[in-house]
Scaffold this motif. Sequence first.
Motif, PDB file in Angstrom:
ATOM      1  N   ASP A 159       0.853  -1.188   0.000  1.00 36.06           N
ATOM      2  CA  ASP A 159       0.000   0.000   0.000  1.00 36.06           C
ATOM      3  C   ASP A 159       0.891   1.241   0.000  1.00 36.06           C
ATOM      4  OD1 ASP A 159      -2.275  -1.526   0.093  1.00 36.06           O
ATOM      5  OD2 ASP A 159      -2.372  -1.536   2.284  1.00 36.06           O
ATOM      6  N   ILE A 160       0.630   2.182  -0.906  1.00 30.45           N
ATOM      7  CA  ILE A 160       1.451   3.384  -1.033  1.00 30.45           C
ATOM      8  C   ILE A 160       0.555   4.605  -1.119  1.00 30.45           C
ATOM      9  CG2 ILE A 160       3.362   2.186  -2.165  1.00 30.45           C
ATOM     10  CD1 ILE A 160       2.273   3.132  -4.844  1.00 30.45           C
ATOM     11  N   PRO A 161       1.067   5.786  -0.765  1.00 27.27           N
ATOM     12  CA  PRO A 161       0.273   7.013  -0.890  1.00 27.27           C
ATOM     13  C   PRO A 161      -0.141   7.242  -2.339  1.00 27.27           C
ATOM     14  CG  PRO A 161       2.245   7.383   0.435  1.00 27.27           C
ATOM     15  CD  PRO A 161       2.378   6.019  -0.165  1.00 27.27           C
ATOM     16  N   GLU A 162      -1.266   7.863  -2.514  1.00 27.49           N
ATOM     17  CA  GLU A 162      -1.808   8.057  -3.854  1.00 27.49           C
ATOM     18  C   GLU A 162      -0.900   8.891  -4.738  1.00 27.49           C
ATOM     19  OE1 GLU A 162      -5.840   9.911  -5.977  1.00 27.49           O
ATOM     20  OE2 GLU A 162      -5.735   9.633  -3.798  1.00 27.49           O
ATOM     21  N   ASP A 163      -0.186   9.877  -4.160  1.00 29.70           N
ATOM     22  CA  ASP A 163       0.619  10.781  -4.974  1.00 29.70           C
ATOM     23  C   ASP A 163       2.079  10.350  -5.080  1.00 29.70           C
ATOM     24  OD1 ASP A 163       1.373  11.251  -2.395  1.00 29.70           O
ATOM     25  OD2 ASP A 163       1.403  13.437  -2.573  1.00 29.70           O
ATOM     26  N   ALA A 164       2.408   9.144  -4.621  1.00 31.72           N
ATOM     27  CA  ALA A 164       3.795   8.689  -4.657  1.00 31.72           C
ATOM     28  C   ALA A 164       4.172   8.213  -6.058  1.00 31.72           C
ATOM     29  CB  ALA A 164       4.022   7.563  -3.652  1.00 31.72           C
ATOM     30  N   ILE A 165       5.458   8.319  -6.371  1.00 32.87           N
ATOM     31  CA  ILE A 165       6.011   7.773  -7.607  1.00 32.87           C
ATOM     32  C   ILE A 165       6.818   6.544  -7.202  1.00 32.87           C
ATOM     33  CG2 ILE A 165       7.569   8.140  -9.546  1.00 32.87           C
ATOM     34  CD1 ILE A 165       5.062   9.773  -9.790  1.00 32.87           C
ATOM     35  N   ILE A 166       6.300   5.361  -7.464  1.00 33.24           N
ATOM     36  CA  ILE A 166       6.952   4.128  -7.050  1.00 33.24           C
ATOM     37  C   ILE A 166       7.177   3.252  -8.272  1.00 33.24           C
ATOM     38  CG2 ILE A 166       6.753   2.006  -5.686  1.00 33.24           C
ATOM     39  CD1 ILE A 166       7.178   4.462  -3.986  1.00 33.24           C
ATOM     40  N   VAL A 167       8.415   2.768  -8.429  1.00 36.42           N
ATOM     41  CA  VAL A 167       8.749   1.855  -9.513  1.00 36.42           C
ATOM     42  C   VAL A 167       9.381   0.617  -8.898  1.00 36.42           C
ATOM     43  CG1 VAL A 167      10.142   1.518 -11.589  1.00 36.42           C
ATOM     44  CG2 VAL A 167       9.122   3.751 -11.127  1.00 36.42           C
ATOM     45  N   PRO A 168       8.901  -0.584  -9.236  1.00 33.91           N
ATOM     46  CA  PRO A 168       9.509  -1.798  -8.689  1.00 33.91           C
ATOM     47  C   PRO A 168      11.003  -1.853  -8.969  1.00 33.91           C
ATOM     48  CG  PRO A 168       7.435  -2.318  -9.768  1.00 33.91           C
ATOM     49  CD  PRO A 168       7.725  -0.872 -10.066  1.00 33.91           C
ATOM     50  N   GLY A 169      11.768  -2.308  -7.982  1.00 33.54           N
ATOM     51  CA  GLY A 169      13.217  -2.366  -8.124  1.00 33.54           C
ATOM     52  C   GLY A 169      13.907  -1.125  -7.620  1.00 33.54           C
ATOM     53  N   MET A 170      13.150  -0.085  -7.251  1.00 31.88           N
ATOM     54  CA  MET A 170      13.733   1.151  -6.753  1.00 31.88           C
ATOM     55  C   MET A 170      14.170   0.977  -5.303  1.00 31.88           C
ATOM     56  SD  MET A 170      12.061   4.952  -6.546  1.00 31.88           S
ATOM     57  CE  MET A 170      11.261   4.597  -4.980  1.00 31.88           C
ATOM     58  N   THR A 171      15.323   1.515  -4.958  1.00 28.04           N
ATOM     59  CA  THR A 171      15.829   1.480  -3.599  1.00 28.04           C
ATOM     60  C   THR A 171      16.027   2.911  -3.120  1.00 28.04           C
ATOM     61  OG1 THR A 171      18.112   1.385  -4.395  1.00 28.04           O
ATOM     62  CG2 THR A 171      16.992  -0.714  -4.016  1.00 28.04           C
ATOM     63  N   ALA A 172      16.665   3.069  -1.952  1.00 29.44           N
ATOM     64  CA  ALA A 172      16.961   4.400  -1.449  1.00 29.44           C
ATOM     65  C   ALA A 172      17.838   5.146  -2.450  1.00 29.44           C
ATOM     66  CB  ALA A 172      17.661   4.291  -0.095  1.00 29.44           C
ATOM     67  N   ILE A 173      17.640   6.461  -2.542  1.00 32.17           N
ATOM     68  CA  ILE A 173      18.371   7.270  -3.513  1.00 32.17           C
ATOM     69  C   ILE A 173      19.749   7.617  -2.963  1.00 32.17           C
ATOM     70  CG2 ILE A 173      18.360   9.407  -4.836  1.00 32.17           C
ATOM     71  CD1 ILE A 173      15.285   9.346  -4.617  1.00 32.17           C
ATOM     72  N   ASP A 174      20.780   7.342  -3.739  1.00 25.71           N
ATOM     73  CA  ASP A 174      22.167   7.590  -3.360  1.00 25.71           C
ATOM     74  C   ASP A 174      22.653   8.836  -4.082  1.00 25.71           C
ATOM     75  OD1 ASP A 174      24.745   7.396  -2.458  1.00 25.71           O
ATOM     76  OD2 ASP A 174      25.310   5.740  -3.787  1.00 25.71           O
ATOM     77  N   GLY A 175      22.893   9.924  -3.355  1.00 24.84           N
ATOM     78  CA  GLY A 175      23.353  11.172  -3.951  1.00 24.84           C
ATOM     79  C   GLY A 175      24.796  11.464  -3.589  1.00 24.84           C
ATOM     80  N   ARG A 176      25.625  11.767  -4.594  1.00 23.93           N
ATOM     81  CA  ARG A 176      27.046  11.999  -4.348  1.00 23.93           C
ATOM     82  C   ARG A 176      27.539  13.217  -5.132  1.00 23.93           C
ATOM     83  NH1 ARG A 176      29.979   6.045  -4.189  1.00 23.93           N
ATOM     84  NH2 ARG A 176      28.505   5.044  -2.761  1.00 23.93           N
ATOM     85  N   VAL A 177      28.571  13.889  -4.575  1.00 25.27           N
ATOM     86  CA  VAL A 177      29.146  15.088  -5.187  1.00 25.27           C
ATOM     87  C   VAL A 177      30.626  14.843  -5.440  1.00 25.27           C
ATOM     88  CG1 VAL A 177      29.550  17.558  -4.934  1.00 25.27           C
ATOM     89  CG2 VAL A 177      27.492  16.531  -3.965  1.00 25.27           C
ATOM     90  N   ALA A 178      31.101  15.222  -6.609  1.00 26.61           N
ATOM     91  CA  ALA A 178      32.516  15.073  -6.953  1.00 26.61           C
ATOM     92  C   ALA A 178      33.375  15.963  -6.062  1.00 26.61           C
ATOM     93  CB  ALA A 178      32.737  15.431  -8.422  1.00 26.61           C
ATOM     94  N   ASP A 179      34.643  15.612  -5.933  1.00 23.64           N
ATOM     95  CA  ASP A 179      35.574  16.436  -5.179  1.00 23.64           C
ATOM     96  C   ASP A 179      35.721  17.805  -5.830  1.00 23.64           C
ATOM     97  OD1 ASP A 179      36.002  14.348  -3.485  1.00 23.64           O
ATOM     98  OD2 ASP A 179      37.966  13.797  -4.288  1.00 23.64           O
ATOM     99  N   CYS A 180      35.947  18.825  -5.015  1.00 21.71           N
ATOM    100  CA  CYS A 180      36.174  20.170  -5.527  1.00 21.71           C
ATOM    101  C   CYS A 180      37.664  20.372  -5.822  1.00 21.71           C
ATOM    102  CB  CYS A 180      35.696  21.210  -4.523  1.00 21.71           C
ATOM    103  SG  CYS A 180      33.916  21.107  -4.165  1.00 21.71           S
TER     104      CYS A 180
END
Length: 264
Positions: free
Chosen positions: A168-189
Amino acid sequence: MTARNLVFAIALAALLSACTSSQAQQRKRQGREAASVLDRLDTIGDPGRVVAADIAFARKARDEGQWTASREYAATGALLHGRDGTIPAASFLAELADPAEAVAWSPTAVWSSCDGTLAVSFGRFQDPEGLLGSYVTAWDLQSDRGYKWSYEMAAPDNPQPAPRTAPDIPEDAIIVPGMTAIDGRVADCARGGPIALPPEAELADNVKSRTRQSDDWTLQYRWEHHADGTRRVVVDWLRNGVWEQALDFTVPPDPASAPSPQGQ
């Protein structure tokens, strides 16, 4: 205390103490360095803003139409990479009527340059018939500090994963099977020092390709289209002073390729 307030406090403390301390010159230098960081805080890459743009794009596609959303979020000169090669998004999308139901998608990983001028998201999509696949999208920073997509490629899984019962998911959610937590990374400066040159690919003469770098040369991606129809996207970024590969997404030739989030 926020990062901005913390840096401001460090800078202020350093400048005030410089008037009375025997280490005045050193603290003045520290104050200048802190102020420099303060000036750069709003320009350092933020994968969260790219994730927000990608998800907002998907929700607009669901709510207002797939091609309507694609046109609104496309950067000038945006390219779609389909099984026959890259095509200008503007001409492809111009006359298309929105389908009854849009493709759903959501990112699983985002890589951003240090300065935030270029980012790449990788994620999962599901078409209205239930076909699942993966996509890669390049994002360009705009003058209003928002992001628009400038390149996109996607392909269905082959073979398709086994069906699963959705929770069961919220009506306004965007859910795709196989999706996991989002991993965000930034390159070195670069931090004012020399930057190692990004890697150069050795490609056959019959391979079409293009490489894009961020303004600060800390992240780049390269798309390739091979003579047999193979499509490939490689993302490299600067880590610990050297270039590392962040993503290698290769799609074998498939004449029955499904539509991608942006429709190709």
